[in-house]
Enzyme design. Sequence first.
Site, PDB file in Angstrom:
ATOM      1  CD  GLU A 215     -21.454 -16.369   6.851  1.00 27.57           C
ATOM      2  OE1 GLU A 215     -22.149 -15.521   7.415  1.00 27.57           O
ATOM      3  OE2 GLU A 215     -20.212 -16.484   7.057  1.00 27.57           O
TER       4      GLU A 215
ATOM      5  CB  SER B 142     -18.342 -17.376  14.352  1.00 31.06           C
ATOM      6  OG  SER B 142     -18.118 -17.648  15.703  1.00 31.06           O
TER       7      SER B 142
ATOM      8  CG  ASN C 241     -20.637 -20.325  11.704  1.00 31.06           C
ATOM      9  OD1 ASN C 241     -19.775 -19.748  12.385  1.00 31.06           O
ATOM     10  ND2 ASN C 241     -21.888 -20.352  12.057  1.00 31.06           N
TER      11      ASN C 241
ATOM     12  CG  MET D 224     -19.660 -14.928  16.949  1.00 33.28           C
ATOM     13  SD  MET D 224     -19.208 -13.799  18.268  1.00 33.28           S
ATOM     14  CE  MET D 224     -17.483 -13.552  17.862  1.00 33.28           C
TER      15      MET D 224
ATOM     16  CB  ALA E  67     -27.683 -14.305  27.842  1.00 30.63           C
TER      17      ALA E  67
ATOM     18  CB  VAL F 198     -19.577  -9.235   0.311  1.00 23.37           C
ATOM     19  CG1 VAL F 198     -19.723  -7.810  -0.202  1.00 23.37           C
ATOM     20  CG2 VAL F 198     -20.800 -10.069  -0.048  1.00 23.37           C
TER      21      VAL F 198
ATOM     22  CG  HIS G  89     -21.044  -9.371  24.274  1.00 21.79           C
ATOM     23  ND1 HIS G  89     -21.485  -9.470  25.575  1.00 21.79           N
ATOM     24  CD2 HIS G  89     -21.392 -10.530  23.687  1.00 21.79           C
ATOM     25  CE1 HIS G  89     -22.076 -10.646  25.762  1.00 21.79           C
ATOM     26  NE2 HIS G  89     -22.029 -11.309  24.626  1.00 21.79           N
TER      27      HIS G  89
ATOM     28  CG  ASN H  99     -23.393  -7.118  18.711  1.00 22.74           C
ATOM     29  OD1 ASN H  99     -24.616  -7.163  18.661  1.00 22.74           O
ATOM     30  ND2 ASN H  99     -22.645  -8.167  19.006  1.00 22.74           N
TER      31      ASN H  99
ATOM     32  CB  THR I 269     -27.424 -10.950  20.216  1.00 24.51           C
ATOM     33  OG1 THR I 269     -26.050 -11.239  20.473  1.00 24.51           O
ATOM     34  CG2 THR I 269     -27.808 -11.457  18.851  1.00 24.51           C
TER      35      THR I 269
HETATM   36  P1  FAD Z   1     -22.226 -12.571  13.579  1.00 21.37           P
HETATM   37  O1  FAD Z   1     -23.092 -13.525  14.299  1.00 21.37           O
HETATM   38  O2  FAD Z   1     -20.795 -12.531  13.910  1.00 21.37           O
HETATM   39  O3  FAD Z   1     -22.394 -12.888  12.015  1.00 21.37           O
HETATM   40  C1  FAD Z   1     -21.692 -12.160  11.035  1.00 21.37           C
HETATM   41  C2  FAD Z   1     -21.473 -13.080   9.845  1.00 21.37           C
HETATM   42  O4  FAD Z   1     -21.024 -12.278   8.746  1.00 21.37           O
HETATM   43  C3  FAD Z   1     -20.403 -14.131  10.091  1.00 21.37           C
HETATM   44  O5  FAD Z   1     -20.929 -15.419   9.863  1.00 21.37           O
HETATM   45  C4  FAD Z   1     -19.321 -13.777   9.090  1.00 21.37           C
HETATM   46  O6  FAD Z   1     -18.674 -14.908   8.556  1.00 21.37           O
HETATM   47  C5  FAD Z   1     -20.072 -13.031   8.016  1.00 21.37           C
HETATM   48  N1  FAD Z   1     -19.236 -12.080   7.254  1.00 21.37           N
HETATM   49  C6  FAD Z   1     -18.396 -11.141   7.744  1.00 21.37           C
HETATM   50  N2  FAD Z   1     -17.838 -10.429   6.763  1.00 21.37           N
HETATM   51  C7  FAD Z   1     -18.318 -10.959   5.596  1.00 21.37           C
HETATM   52  C8  FAD Z   1     -18.093 -10.653   4.222  1.00 21.37           C
HETATM   53  N3  FAD Z   1     -17.281  -9.646   3.853  1.00 21.37           N
HETATM   54  N4  FAD Z   1     -18.736 -11.407   3.276  1.00 21.37           N
HETATM   55  C9  FAD Z   1     -19.582 -12.414   3.646  1.00 21.37           C
HETATM   56  N5  FAD Z   1     -19.829 -12.736   4.942  1.00 21.37           N
HETATM   57  C10 FAD Z   1     -19.211 -12.008   5.903  1.00 21.37           C
HETATM   58  N6  FAD Z   1     -24.496 -12.615  22.546  1.00 21.37           N
HETATM   59  C11 FAD Z   1     -25.569 -12.406  23.325  1.00 21.37           C
HETATM   60  O7  FAD Z   1     -26.294 -11.429  23.127  1.00 21.37           O
HETATM   61  N7  FAD Z   1     -25.869 -13.255  24.334  1.00 21.37           N
HETATM   62  C12 FAD Z   1     -25.089 -14.330  24.634  1.00 21.37           C
HETATM   63  O8  FAD Z   1     -25.393 -15.087  25.552  1.00 21.37           O
HETATM   64  C13 FAD Z   1     -23.942 -14.562  23.831  1.00 21.37           C
HETATM   65  N8  FAD Z   1     -23.133 -15.599  24.095  1.00 21.37           N
HETATM   66  C14 FAD Z   1     -22.114 -15.879  23.230  1.00 21.37           C
HETATM   67  C15 FAD Z   1     -21.355 -17.027  23.462  1.00 21.37           C
HETATM   68  C16 FAD Z   1     -20.409 -17.424  22.524  1.00 21.37           C
HETATM   69  C17 FAD Z   1     -19.593 -18.661  22.765  1.00 21.37           C
HETATM   70  C18 FAD Z   1     -20.234 -16.660  21.331  1.00 21.37           C
HETATM   71  C19 FAD Z   1     -19.265 -17.112  20.267  1.00 21.37           C
HETATM   72  C20 FAD Z   1     -20.950 -15.479  21.128  1.00 21.37           C
HETATM   73  C21 FAD Z   1     -21.891 -15.075  22.081  1.00 21.37           C
HETATM   74  N9  FAD Z   1     -22.646 -13.925  21.924  1.00 21.37           N
HETATM   75  C22 FAD Z   1     -23.695 -13.677  22.752  1.00 21.37           C
HETATM   76  C23 FAD Z   1     -22.397 -12.973  20.834  1.00 21.37           C
HETATM   77  C24 FAD Z   1     -23.421 -13.173  19.718  1.00 21.37           C
HETATM   78  O9  FAD Z   1     -23.283 -14.442  19.156  1.00 21.37           O
HETATM   79  C25 FAD Z   1     -23.229 -12.049  18.717  1.00 21.37           C
HETATM   80  O10 FAD Z   1     -23.549 -10.838  19.385  1.00 21.37           O
HETATM   81  C26 FAD Z   1     -24.134 -12.169  17.499  1.00 21.37           C
HETATM   82  O11 FAD Z   1     -23.977 -13.390  16.840  1.00 21.37           O
HETATM   83  C27 FAD Z   1     -23.842 -11.006  16.541  1.00 21.37           C
HETATM   84  O12 FAD Z   1     -24.655 -11.138  15.418  1.00 21.37           O
HETATM   85  P2  FAD Z   1     -24.233 -10.527  14.016  1.00 21.37           P
HETATM   86  O13 FAD Z   1     -25.231 -11.037  13.025  1.00 21.37           O
HETATM   87  O14 FAD Z   1     -24.087  -9.073  14.136  1.00 21.37           O
HETATM   88  O15 FAD Z   1     -22.776 -11.085  13.724  1.00 21.37           O
END
Ligand code: FAD
Length: 510
Positions: A40, A117, A119, A123, A130, A235, A442, A476, A488
């Site tokens: 991460e 995001s 961290n 996100m 939801a 990465v 999204h 996504n 999500t």
């Molecule tokens: P992410 O959660 O974005 O995680 C990807 C991670 O990969 C990040 O931490 C990033 O730093 C890391 N990363 C990227 N590239 C690299 C790299 N090269 N090397 C190492 N690390 C890397 N979705 C819903 O379905 N319902 C909701 O109600 C909703 N509400 C939301 C409200 C807010 C305020 C926010 C910010 C988002 C919301 N979302 C919601 C969206 C939801 O959070 C995301 O759809 C979900 O987190 C996506 O998951 P993910 O694991 O694909 O990506």
Amino acid sequence: MSSRYPEQVDVAIVGSGPAGAAYARILSEEAPDATIAMFEVGPTVSDPPGAHVKNIADPDERARAQLRSEGPSAHDDGDRVGGIVKTAQRRARPGTFLLEDGYQVEGEDGLPVAAFSSNVGGMAAHWTGACPRPNDSERIDLLGEGDLDELLSEGERLLGVTTDAFETSPYGQIVRDRLAAAADEGRSERTRVQRMPLAVHRNDEGRLVWSGSDVVLGDVTRDNPHFTLFDESLVTRVLVEGGQAAGVAVTDRRTGESHEVRARFVVVAGDALRTPQLLWASGIRPEALGRYLNDQAQIVFAVRIRDLVAADASAQSGATGLSEYSGVTWVPFTDEVPFHGQVMQLDASPVKLAEDDPAAPGSIVGLGLFCAKDLQATDRVEFSADAVDGYGMPAMTLHYRLTEHDRQVFDRAKAEIVRLGRAIGEPLDDRPFMMPLGASLHYQGTTRMGAADDGASVCSPNSEVWALAGLFVAGNGVIPTATACNPTLTSVALGVRGAREIASRLLTSK
Ligand code: FAD
């Protein structure tokens, strides 16, 4: 200095959001001997790692966790500078940071508030939680009959989805009843107005606990001696050998040193913009990579609930970040009414908080309708061969245009949201407001799944990249349909299938 990374693992996972976490969880359950390294780029901001920041009781500590999630420019040296480019028109939600350049090409609509995001937990350390299931054309048929539902149930298990956390909310039933009277006619039971499934539960003290990647990982992953999470680890490349994924190149952001970690399988779960970025940076550039980018345009409207008896003030949310007066109500997407409706208290919605009404706290409700995009291959994220972003990865340019059909859907959504709003109460404004494009957070489609390697998809129904055996994509970006509902749960469900595939290959090759 010796590296903190292993030389070799069975599975390398890039990204610690819920999609990456789903792989770690299923692998821990189904292939417990497999060695797993998760990388991460962002820091660990909560405990357990990946936990939702809304669960942090102390407001200063919570604000600091949000700030530390806001990307490479975020710092807290007393000035508390979070993320980048915040203007009246372009604002990032707490815990997120905006794409600095390339968010809008002249003459196009762009995604002015495209955000990320960085961290542990991604996100989902900041999300609303939801977790609706997709309906009608949002669904992914290519998985086979019934398969999507089984995967969605698994996704709900991993995310800890419930529908009763706001059971005692004083205004929930009123909001649902009024919406149902306006919207339910002609709908099947599945698509009627209902409580929003949410990734939240109440702990023994009755306090709301929001799910983040910590819940997806679960104790089974945290207790897995073969699983390690490396934060502050970027990465930069997927290693390729003999036509197969062979590991990752990773830069330790604490030391600046680069290392190679060999792996039999690589899962890239870096969000819908950074997953294609990493593939592109690795020279893996199938035709559909970055294309079919789609975001859910969001129309919002606020009303004061009509004829309310003031509710018990103990329904206040306190630190949980969401008023408990009415919870969250769901008006599902259907092909006939092609919007996903999310109705909740204003402090949890992106609408600016209206002044509180001392006579009836919690009486102001925000309605949001998310619209599915008219998909186009030309809507895409492109990467630069020379320019770099704040992490030194290929800089992005977003090409994004609304179609005539999109604009017609927005007009319909605006009329519908006013109709639904008036059913609940008195509008605060004459007209609904359209959020800047990208505000839904999204983003989808950029590494989309397809039934065949026909140039219109990046990966198979198992999420394995057509162009490179052993490389899986998650998040996504994998969703091939135009969804309007929060994505999500669907992404986690698709991740479950990919993880099972890796687990079964690891077990058969033992
Ligand atoms: P992410 O959660 O974005 O995680 C990807 C991670 O990969 C990040 O931490 C990033 O730093 C890391 N990363 C990227 N590239 C690299 C790299 N090269 N090397 C190492 N690390 C890397 N979705 C819903 O379905 N319902 C909701 O109600 C909703 N509400 C939301 C409200 C807010 C305020 C926010 C910010 C988002 C919301 N979302 C919601 C969206 C939801 O959070 C995301 O759809 C979900 O987190 C996506 O998951 P993910 O694991 O694909 O990506």
